[in-house]
Design a protein around this motif. Structure first.
Motif, mmCIF file in Angstrom:
data_model
loop_
_atom_site.group_PDB
_atom_site.id
_atom_site.type_symbol
_atom_site.label_atom_id
_atom_site.label_comp_id
_atom_site.label_asym_id
_atom_site.label_seq_id
_atom_site.Cartn_x
_atom_site.Cartn_y
_atom_site.Cartn_z
ATOM 1 N N ILE A 1 0.799 -1.281 -0.172
ATOM 2 C CA ILE A 1 -0.146 -0.020 0.250
ATOM 3 C C ILE A 1 0.967 1.194 0.161
ATOM 4 O O ILE A 1 1.113 1.658 1.241
ATOM 5 C CB ILE A 1 -0.826 -0.445 1.615
ATOM 6 C CG1 ILE A 1 -1.624 -1.436 1.341
ATOM 7 C CG2 ILE A 1 -1.936 1.137 1.432
ATOM 8 C CD1 ILE A 1 -2.741 -1.956 0.331
ATOM 9 N N PRO A 2 1.290 2.018 -1.454
ATOM 10 C CA PRO A 2 2.198 2.898 -1.555
ATOM 11 C C PRO A 2 1.570 4.162 -0.669
ATOM 12 O O PRO A 2 0.799 4.558 -0.717
ATOM 13 C CB PRO A 2 1.934 3.395 -2.524
ATOM 14 C CG PRO A 2 0.592 2.783 -3.095
ATOM 15 C CD PRO A 2 1.034 1.744 -2.459
ATOM 16 N N ALA B 1 -3.915 11.015 -3.865
ATOM 17 C CA ALA B 1 -4.724 11.452 -2.419
ATOM 18 C C ALA B 1 -4.608 10.355 -1.574
ATOM 19 O O ALA B 1 -4.920 10.268 -0.467
ATOM 20 C CB ALA B 1 -5.775 12.298 -2.835
ATOM 21 N N GLY B 2 -3.864 8.958 -1.456
ATOM 22 C CA GLY B 2 -3.598 7.637 -0.544
ATOM 23 C C GLY B 2 -4.272 7.192 -0.670
ATOM 24 O O GLY B 2 -4.651 7.003 -2.209
ATOM 25 N N ALA C 1 -6.208 -3.488 -2.677
ATOM 26 C CA ALA C 1 -6.107 -2.328 -2.207
ATOM 27 C C ALA C 1 -6.701 -0.889 -3.168
ATOM 28 O O ALA C 1 -7.017 -1.457 -4.247
ATOM 29 C CB ALA C 1 -4.273 -2.689 -3.201
ATOM 30 N N VAL C 2 -6.319 0.081 -2.461
ATOM 31 C CA VAL C 2 -7.685 0.422 -3.146
ATOM 32 C C VAL C 2 -6.726 2.416 -3.105
ATOM 33 O O VAL C 2 -5.782 2.893 -2.514
ATOM 34 C CB VAL C 2 -8.939 0.690 -2.985
ATOM 35 C CG1 VAL C 2 -9.437 2.559 -3.383
ATOM 36 C CG2 VAL C 2 -9.033 -0.216 -2.922
ATOM 37 N N ALA C 3 -6.255 2.750 -4.573
ATOM 38 C CA ALA C 3 -5.585 4.213 -4.589
ATOM 39 C C ALA C 3 -6.958 5.456 -5.018
ATOM 40 O O ALA C 3 -7.364 4.893 -5.963
ATOM 41 C CB ALA C 3 -4.594 4.042 -5.160
ATOM 42 N N ALA C 4 -6.868 6.849 -4.770
ATOM 43 C CA ALA C 4 -7.159 7.555 -4.737
ATOM 44 C C ALA C 4 -6.300 8.952 -5.579
ATOM 45 O O ALA C 4 -5.614 9.122 -5.532
ATOM 46 C CB ALA C 4 -8.076 8.256 -3.935
#
Ligand code: TA6
Length: 286
Positions: free
Chosen positions: A8-9, A98-99, A107-110
């Motif tokens: 999770i970067p 945005a996280g 895994a979720v990125a915004a």
């Protein structure tokens, strides 16, 4: 075999051309890569699988050009259907990371994008765009939201212009379009009704299918990709065939290796009142 740890970067890293990208890895090893330039997904590898998105080896990676392949975000204008650059502004702008989080097995990125001085010169409306990418197991979901943060209404068209990696265009088909009305850009923008049970690729295909179902399927020998969408009433299917040779950021025979099946909002531009938010999504499963 050990289970790969989720990554999770917390920050993007340098990618091709020095552009920033994010690598997102789910606990089961499913992974996606997203460039901040355009918030463009350039890679999706389902858990235990192989690359499912096409990326051109001849693509530019520069602030001034769109990336060729993956999932370009089209906003606020689809194609050449208005005065803006082809497919609008979003794919040419640098989005903000945005996280990222872990949500269950995904895994979720915004990513976020607002209007800038440059965008206001071309399209004079304040907007706030959000792109959320969720990867895990056999699925990739991309959600786009647009909010009108200005004081007057605006209209937009949009799309998620997904390039699928395929083994051979000659043995690839799209299912789920039978009976739909479509406009054929490769045949002088004429209107037709789909009679085939499977759309196959013989020469250039560039079609807008209206009032499309929520689910269509990309079929190849031995594998199928399910493409679900919400908020996007149209499906665009594109393969340039021989025209590929005229496109500098594609190799001449690249058309054999990709098919675009796009979630699109074209026929009735969406009007957003001040404060109003629209969202649409495309979910891919293998
Ligand atoms: O979605 C299909 C399409 O609009 C085609 O007409 C074709 O031009 C393609 O998109 C790619 O557009 P681009 O501006 O990325 O070269």
């Amino acid at each position: 075999m050990t289970t790969p740890l989720a990554d999770i970067p917390t920050a993007p890293i340098a990618g091709a051309g020095g552009l920033l990208k994010l690598q997102l890895i789910a606990p089961d090893g499913a992974r996606a890569e997203i460039y901040l330039h355009g918030a463009q997904v350039t890679s999706w590898i389902p858990a235990g699988g192989s690359e499912r998105l096409f990326m051109s080896h001849a693509s530019q990676f520069s602030e001034d050009a769109p990336i060729r392949g993956g999932i370009p975000v089209v906003f606020p204008q689809f194609g050449a259907m208005g005065p803006l650059p082809l497919h609008g502004l979003a794919r040419l702008m640098r989005w903000k990371f945005a996280g990222a989080t872990l949500e269950g097995a995904n895994a979720v990125a915004a990513f976020q994008l607002g209007d800038t001085e440059h965008s206001r010169r071309l399209w004079d409306y304040p907007f706030f765009a959000e792109l959320t990418v969720a990867v895990g197991g056999s699925q990739l979901a991309v959600m786009l939201a647009i909010t009108n943060i200005g004081s007057e209404a605006f209209s937009f068209t949009s799309g998620l212009h997904t390039y699928f990696s395929i083994d051979d265009i000659a043995t690839t088909a799209v299912e789920g379009l039978t009976g739909l009305r479509y406009r054929d850009a490769a045949a002088g923008w004429t209107d037709h009704q789909e009679t085939a049970s499977r759309l196959v690729f013989q020469g250039e295909v560039n079609r807008i299918y209206f009032a499309a179902p929520d689910e269509v399927r990309l079929i190849e020998p031995g594998r199928a990709t399910v493409i679900q969408s919400t908020g996007f009433p149209e499906v665009v299917v594109w393969n340039p065939a021989a025209k590929c040779a005229t496109m500098p950021d594609l190799e001449p025979d690249d058309y054999r290796r990709f098919a675009c099946v796009e979630a699109a909002l074209i026929a009735a531009p969406r009007q957003l009142e001040p404060g109003e938010r629209w969202q649409g999504a495309q979910r891919l499963s293998v």
